[in-house]
Design a protein around this motif. Structure first.
Motif, PDB file in Angstrom:
ATOM      1  N   THR A 237     -10.709 -26.117  13.244  1.00 39.67           N
ATOM      2  CA  THR A 237     -11.105 -25.489  11.982  1.00 39.67           C
ATOM      3  C   THR A 237     -12.084 -24.351  12.225  1.00 39.67           C
ATOM      4  O   THR A 237     -11.964 -23.266  11.637  1.00 39.67           O
ATOM      5  CB  THR A 237     -11.736 -26.530  11.041  1.00 39.67           C
ATOM      6  OG1 THR A 237     -10.831 -27.615  10.855  1.00 39.67           O
ATOM      7  CG2 THR A 237     -12.066 -25.920   9.687  1.00 39.67           C
ATOM      8  N   TYR A 238     -13.042 -24.572  13.114  1.00 32.48           N
ATOM      9  CA  TYR A 238     -14.074 -23.560  13.354  1.00 32.48           C
ATOM     10  C   TYR A 238     -13.520 -22.343  14.093  1.00 32.48           C
ATOM     11  O   TYR A 238     -14.197 -21.310  14.176  1.00 32.48           O
ATOM     12  CB  TYR A 238     -15.235 -24.167  14.137  1.00 32.48           C
ATOM     13  CG  TYR A 238     -16.494 -23.338  14.056  1.00 32.48           C
ATOM     14  CD1 TYR A 238     -17.255 -23.303  12.892  1.00 32.48           C
ATOM     15  CD2 TYR A 238     -16.921 -22.574  15.144  1.00 32.48           C
ATOM     16  CE1 TYR A 238     -18.396 -22.533  12.801  1.00 32.48           C
ATOM     17  CE2 TYR A 238     -18.069 -21.802  15.067  1.00 32.48           C
ATOM     18  CZ  TYR A 238     -18.802 -21.785  13.893  1.00 32.48           C
ATOM     19  OH  TYR A 238     -19.936 -21.026  13.805  1.00 32.48           O
ATOM     20  N   SER A 239     -12.292 -22.421  14.569  1.00 30.85           N
ATOM     21  CA  SER A 239     -11.710 -21.275  15.279  1.00 30.85           C
ATOM     22  C   SER A 239     -11.578 -20.047  14.382  1.00 30.85           C
ATOM     23  O   SER A 239     -11.469 -18.921  14.878  1.00 30.85           O
ATOM     24  CB  SER A 239     -10.331 -21.650  15.849  1.00 30.85           C
ATOM     25  OG  SER A 239      -9.401 -21.911  14.807  1.00 30.85           O
ATOM     26  N   VAL A 240     -11.623 -20.225  13.050  1.00 31.06           N
ATOM     27  CA  VAL A 240     -11.543 -19.071  12.140  1.00 31.06           C
ATOM     28  C   VAL A 240     -12.904 -18.717  11.545  1.00 31.06           C
ATOM     29  O   VAL A 240     -12.983 -17.888  10.630  1.00 31.06           O
ATOM     30  CB  VAL A 240     -10.518 -19.318  11.005  1.00 31.06           C
ATOM     31  CG1 VAL A 240      -9.118 -19.503  11.577  1.00 31.06           C
ATOM     32  CG2 VAL A 240     -10.916 -20.514  10.142  1.00 31.06           C
ATOM     33  N   ALA A 241     -13.962 -19.313  12.039  1.00 28.48           N
ATOM     34  CA  ALA A 241     -15.310 -19.034  11.519  1.00 28.48           C
ATOM     35  C   ALA A 241     -15.642 -17.545  11.633  1.00 28.48           C
ATOM     36  O   ALA A 241     -15.397 -16.923  12.676  1.00 28.48           O
ATOM     37  CB  ALA A 241     -16.347 -19.852  12.270  1.00 28.48           C
ATOM     38  N   GLY A 242     -16.185 -16.990  10.550  1.00 24.84           N
ATOM     39  CA  GLY A 242     -16.597 -15.594  10.554  1.00 24.84           C
ATOM     40  C   GLY A 242     -15.466 -14.599  10.445  1.00 24.84           C
ATOM     41  O   GLY A 242     -15.716 -13.389  10.389  1.00 24.84           O
ATOM     42  N   ASP A 243     -14.229 -15.077  10.396  1.00 26.05           N
ATOM     43  CA  ASP A 243     -13.080 -14.175  10.361  1.00 26.05           C
ATOM     44  C   ASP A 243     -12.757 -13.734   8.930  1.00 26.05           C
ATOM     45  O   ASP A 243     -13.002 -14.464   7.965  1.00 26.05           O
ATOM     46  CB  ASP A 243     -11.838 -14.849  10.949  1.00 26.05           C
ATOM     47  CG  ASP A 243     -11.956 -15.090  12.445  1.00 26.05           C
ATOM     48  OD1 ASP A 243     -12.891 -14.544  13.065  1.00 26.05           O
ATOM     49  OD2 ASP A 243     -11.106 -15.822  12.994  1.00 26.05           O
ATOM     50  N   VAL A 244     -12.199 -12.532   8.826  1.00 25.42           N
ATOM     51  CA  VAL A 244     -11.578 -12.075   7.579  1.00 25.42           C
ATOM     52  C   VAL A 244     -10.106 -11.861   7.925  1.00 25.42           C
ATOM     53  O   VAL A 244      -9.734 -10.870   8.543  1.00 25.42           O
ATOM     54  CB  VAL A 244     -12.221 -10.783   7.044  1.00 25.42           C
ATOM     55  CG1 VAL A 244     -11.532 -10.357   5.746  1.00 25.42           C
ATOM     56  CG2 VAL A 244     -13.711 -10.977   6.804  1.00 25.42           C
ATOM     57  N   LEU A 245      -9.281 -12.812   7.547  1.00 22.46           N
ATOM     58  CA  LEU A 245      -7.886 -12.852   7.960  1.00 22.46           C
ATOM     59  C   LEU A 245      -7.014 -12.051   6.998  1.00 22.46           C
ATOM     60  O   LEU A 245      -7.291 -11.975   5.802  1.00 22.46           O
ATOM     61  CB  LEU A 245      -7.389 -14.300   7.992  1.00 22.46           C
ATOM     62  CG  LEU A 245      -8.201 -15.286   8.843  1.00 22.46           C
ATOM     63  CD1 LEU A 245      -7.847 -16.716   8.481  1.00 22.46           C
ATOM     64  CD2 LEU A 245      -7.951 -15.029  10.326  1.00 22.46           C
ATOM     65  N   ASP A 246      -5.946 -11.486   7.517  1.00 24.15           N
ATOM     66  CA  ASP A 246      -4.924 -10.914   6.643  1.00 24.15           C
ATOM     67  C   ASP A 246      -4.206 -12.060   5.944  1.00 24.15           C
ATOM     68  O   ASP A 246      -3.882 -13.077   6.564  1.00 24.15           O
ATOM     69  CB  ASP A 246      -3.917 -10.098   7.449  1.00 24.15           C
ATOM     70  CG  ASP A 246      -4.506  -8.775   7.929  1.00 24.15           C
ATOM     71  OD1 ASP A 246      -5.417  -8.255   7.250  1.00 24.15           O
ATOM     72  OD2 ASP A 246      -4.062  -8.280   8.985  1.00 24.15           O
ATOM     73  N   ALA A 247      -3.941 -11.891   4.659  1.00 24.15           N
ATOM     74  CA  ALA A 247      -3.257 -12.940   3.904  1.00 24.15           C
ATOM     75  C   ALA A 247      -1.919 -13.302   4.539  1.00 24.15           C
ATOM     76  O   ALA A 247      -1.472 -14.451   4.450  1.00 24.15           O
ATOM     77  CB  ALA A 247      -3.059 -12.492   2.462  1.00 24.15           C
ATOM     78  N   ARG A 367     -12.821 -16.161   5.648  1.00 22.15           N
ATOM     79  CA  ARG A 367     -12.233 -15.532   4.465  1.00 22.15           C
ATOM     80  C   ARG A 367     -10.900 -14.872   4.805  1.00 22.15           C
ATOM     81  O   ARG A 367     -10.511 -14.780   5.969  1.00 22.15           O
ATOM     82  CB  ARG A 367     -13.207 -14.501   3.900  1.00 22.15           C
ATOM     83  CG  ARG A 367     -14.523 -15.079   3.401  1.00 22.15           C
ATOM     84  CD  ARG A 367     -15.529 -13.984   3.053  1.00 22.15           C
ATOM     85  NE  ARG A 367     -15.936 -13.234   4.243  1.00 22.15           N
ATOM     86  CZ  ARG A 367     -16.541 -12.042   4.213  1.00 22.15           C
ATOM     87  NH1 ARG A 367     -16.787 -11.457   3.046  1.00 22.15           N
ATOM     88  NH2 ARG A 367     -16.887 -11.439   5.342  1.00 22.15           N
ATOM     89  N   PHE A 368     -10.219 -14.417   3.752  1.00 23.25           N
ATOM     90  CA  PHE A 368      -8.981 -13.660   3.924  1.00 23.25           C
ATOM     91  C   PHE A 368      -8.972 -12.482   2.966  1.00 23.25           C
ATOM     92  O   PHE A 368      -9.659 -12.493   1.937  1.00 23.25           O
ATOM     93  CB  PHE A 368      -7.757 -14.551   3.692  1.00 23.25           C
ATOM     94  CG  PHE A 368      -7.534 -14.906   2.242  1.00 23.25           C
ATOM     95  CD1 PHE A 368      -6.632 -14.200   1.457  1.00 23.25           C
ATOM     96  CD2 PHE A 368      -8.234 -15.957   1.656  1.00 23.25           C
ATOM     97  CE1 PHE A 368      -6.439 -14.516   0.116  1.00 23.25           C
ATOM     98  CE2 PHE A 368      -8.041 -16.295   0.323  1.00 23.25           C
ATOM     99  CZ  PHE A 368      -7.140 -15.565  -0.450  1.00 23.25           C
ATOM    100  N   LYS A 369      -8.204 -11.455   3.328  1.00 20.42           N
ATOM    101  CA  LYS A 369      -8.041 -10.282   2.471  1.00 20.42           C
ATOM    102  C   LYS A 369      -6.810 -10.485   1.589  1.00 20.42           C
ATOM    103  O   LYS A 369      -5.700 -10.632   2.117  1.00 20.42           O
ATOM    104  CB  LYS A 369      -7.872  -9.022   3.319  1.00 20.42           C
ATOM    105  CG  LYS A 369      -9.116  -8.613   4.098  1.00 20.42           C
ATOM    106  CD  LYS A 369      -8.889  -7.341   4.896  1.00 20.42           C
ATOM    107  CE  LYS A 369      -7.986  -7.584   6.092  1.00 20.42           C
ATOM    108  NZ  LYS A 369      -7.901  -6.417   7.004  1.00 20.42           N
ATOM    109  N   PRO A 370      -6.976 -10.515   0.260  1.00 17.89           N
ATOM    110  CA  PRO A 370      -5.817 -10.693  -0.620  1.00 17.89           C
ATOM    111  C   PRO A 370      -4.768  -9.610  -0.380  1.00 17.89           C
ATOM    112  O   PRO A 370      -5.099  -8.453  -0.109  1.00 17.89           O
ATOM    113  CB  PRO A 370      -6.420 -10.576  -2.022  1.00 17.89           C
ATOM    114  CG  PRO A 370      -7.865 -10.944  -1.847  1.00 17.89           C
ATOM    115  CD  PRO A 370      -8.241 -10.421  -0.489  1.00 17.89           C
ATOM    116  N   ALA A 371      -3.516  -9.983  -0.499  1.00 15.32           N
ATOM    117  CA  ALA A 371      -2.427  -9.044  -0.238  1.00 15.32           C
ATOM    118  C   ALA A 371      -2.444  -7.869  -1.206  1.00 15.32           C
ATOM    119  O   ALA A 371      -2.032  -6.753  -0.853  1.00 15.32           O
ATOM    120  CB  ALA A 371      -1.091  -9.774  -0.323  1.00 15.32           C
ATOM    121  N   ASP A 372      -2.923  -8.107  -2.438  1.00 12.19           N
ATOM    122  CA  ASP A 372      -2.948  -7.034  -3.433  1.00 12.19           C
ATOM    123  C   ASP A 372      -4.268  -6.290  -3.468  1.00 12.19           C
ATOM    124  O   ASP A 372      -4.576  -5.573  -4.422  1.00 12.19           O
ATOM    125  CB  ASP A 372      -2.638  -7.596  -4.824  1.00 12.19           C
ATOM    126  CG  ASP A 372      -3.601  -8.705  -5.235  1.00 12.19           C
ATOM    127  OD1 ASP A 372      -4.468  -9.071  -4.405  1.00 12.19           O
ATOM    128  OD2 ASP A 372      -3.484  -9.205  -6.361  1.00 12.19           O
TER     129      ASP A 372
END
Length: 430
Positions: A237-247, A367-372
């Motif tokens: 789970t922590y592997s995505v810590a601090g990331d802003v992922l593409d949706a 977090r993630f960046k919404p597609a829209d």
């Protein structure tokens, strides 16, 4: 971690949700801290504006040759600078107090979670398989003739103390086969990505996955300050810590087979016989990172992944939804799968599948960046056992036991056991 803005907007609803877990209301204390913190921030910002204004006027006063005004403004700038520093320090201290207070508050239960005090109030949602009727009194796993010699608690106690076991010979091989079967199924059929993850993690990883600060006593820490993982949920789970992922990257579905370590604090006297409750055990973990709109469906998908493993192995089970009083700290909804153990004449937990919503994501800023377009949003994280390997071994041995002390093994394990399907009463595979 909770969003203080949401608490600010509806404190009564927040306290009501905590009350469903049996917890006392806390919103008034949190909001009092929050109000002081915001007041300090506002005071610092006001002083900063006054300092900026005075700084501009200093040059003008000097240009006019107005020494009296020049000195007054210089003194005012220095005064505001000290005031700003004091207010910022106080706001920082109050922010730390607020964050610490929020860190000890459990996740809020989903609306469909049944109210209740403990495991007696959990609600069965499905049942699969019919426990077989034996023409003899079924034994517990460690009493079966073909198992007893290869499940060595005495030697393990000599090397490590209580709640450890040394598996030997054919039993060790069956244990290994089960883990391989689980991983292969998750990778080949369930579309999970296999990860060989660390079993030592830092404080941040434990905190981000809600294991710290409240549950430190339930885990082992090295002299250097690293933590032995209670489950590979932590590094996965922590592997995505601090990331802003593409949706477009969501969902992320991971699985790992690791050793796990738990101190079992507070479990003295429980399940001391056999290998049901150990300090060191193996588990195949599933972790999903999803878009908030998809997390409920993902939980059901993960649940079926775990249930299908037991069905393939022919192990009767029941699935229950945990009530508010029995859920884990970070969960907003949890399903437990309980395998039938004829030696105990009871269903016992073999998997928990939980959704945490954005509770862990807020703690680790994932977090993630919404597609829209728009501002980044927090992901949702889910975790589940797929399955606990040692407990699955217990279920296989007890359900497959024969009157002569041998064990009929599931056909699904045959490819991992060189085509063999029986653990003989003498402890050999055939």
């Amino acid at each position: 971690m909770h969003d203080i803005r949401a608490i600010r907007e509806n404190p009564a609803a927040f306290d009501a949700a905590l009350a469903r877990r049996g917890d006392a209301p806390v919103s008034s204390n949190l909001l009092a801290l929050d109000e002081k913190r915001r007041a300090c921030i506002l005071a610092a910002e006001t002083a900063q504006a006054e300092q900026n204004k005075a700084s501009k006027e200093v040059g003008a006063a000097k240009g006019r040759g107005d020494e009296t005004e020049f000195e007054r403004l210089r003194a005012l700038v220095a005064e505001k600078k000290n005031e700003i520093s004091k207010m910022q320090d106080e706001a920082k201290a109050l922010d730390a107090q607020l964050t610490d207070a929020l860190a000890y508050i459990p996740n809020l239960p989903a609306d469909d979670v049944p109210d209740g005090a403990d495991e007696d109030d959990n609600v069965e949602v499905t049942r699969w398989g019919t426990p077989q009727t034996f023409d003899f009194t079924p034994k517990e796993h460690f009493e079966i003739a073909g198992v007893a010699a290869h499940m060595d608690f005495e030697t393990a106690a000599k090397t490590s103390g209580s709640r450890f076991v040394m598996l030997k010979g054919a039993v060790a091989r069956i244990h290994r086969a089960l883990a391989q079967f689980m991983i292969d199924t998750h990778v080949d059929q369930n579309d999970l990505t296999e990860v060989n993850s660390p079993v030592l993690v830092r404080d941040d990883a434990m905190y981000g996955t809600d294991k710290l600060p409240k549950f430190g006593e339930e885990s082992y820490q090295t002299r250097e300050g690293m933590w032995l993982v209670p489950t590979s949920e932590v590094p996965l789970t922590y592997s995505v810590a601090g990331d802003v992922l593409d949706a477009s990257r969501l969902p992320i579905r991971l699985t790992a087979h690791t050793l796990c370590f738990r101190s079992e604090a507070g479990s003295a006297g429980r399940d001391t016989a056999g290998m049901l409750r150990q300090h060191q055990f193996e588990k195949v973990e599933m972790v999903s990172v999803t878009h908030p709109d998809d997390s409920d469906a993902e939980q059901k998908r993960m649940l079926r992944c775990a249930e299908n493993l037991l069905e393939t192995l022919g192990i009767p089970y029941r699935t229950v939804i945990l009530c508010t009083g029995d859920m884990g700290f970070g969960a907003r909804r949890t399903y437990d799968i309980e395998a039938w153990l004829p030696g105990q004449d009871a269903y016992r937990e073999i998997s928990s599948v939980s959704t945490t919503g954005d509770f862990q994501a807020r703690r680790m800023n994932a977090r993630f960046k919404p597609a829209d377009g728009g501002k980044p949003q927090f992901v949702h994280t889910l975790n589940g056992s797929g399955l606990a390997v040692g407990r699955c071994l217990i279920a296989v041995l007890e359900n497959g036991q024969q009157a002569d002390g041998s064990v009929q093994l599931p056909a699904a394990l045959s490819p991992y056991l060189g085509g063999k399907t029986v653990l003989g009463a003498d402890g050999t595979l055939a």
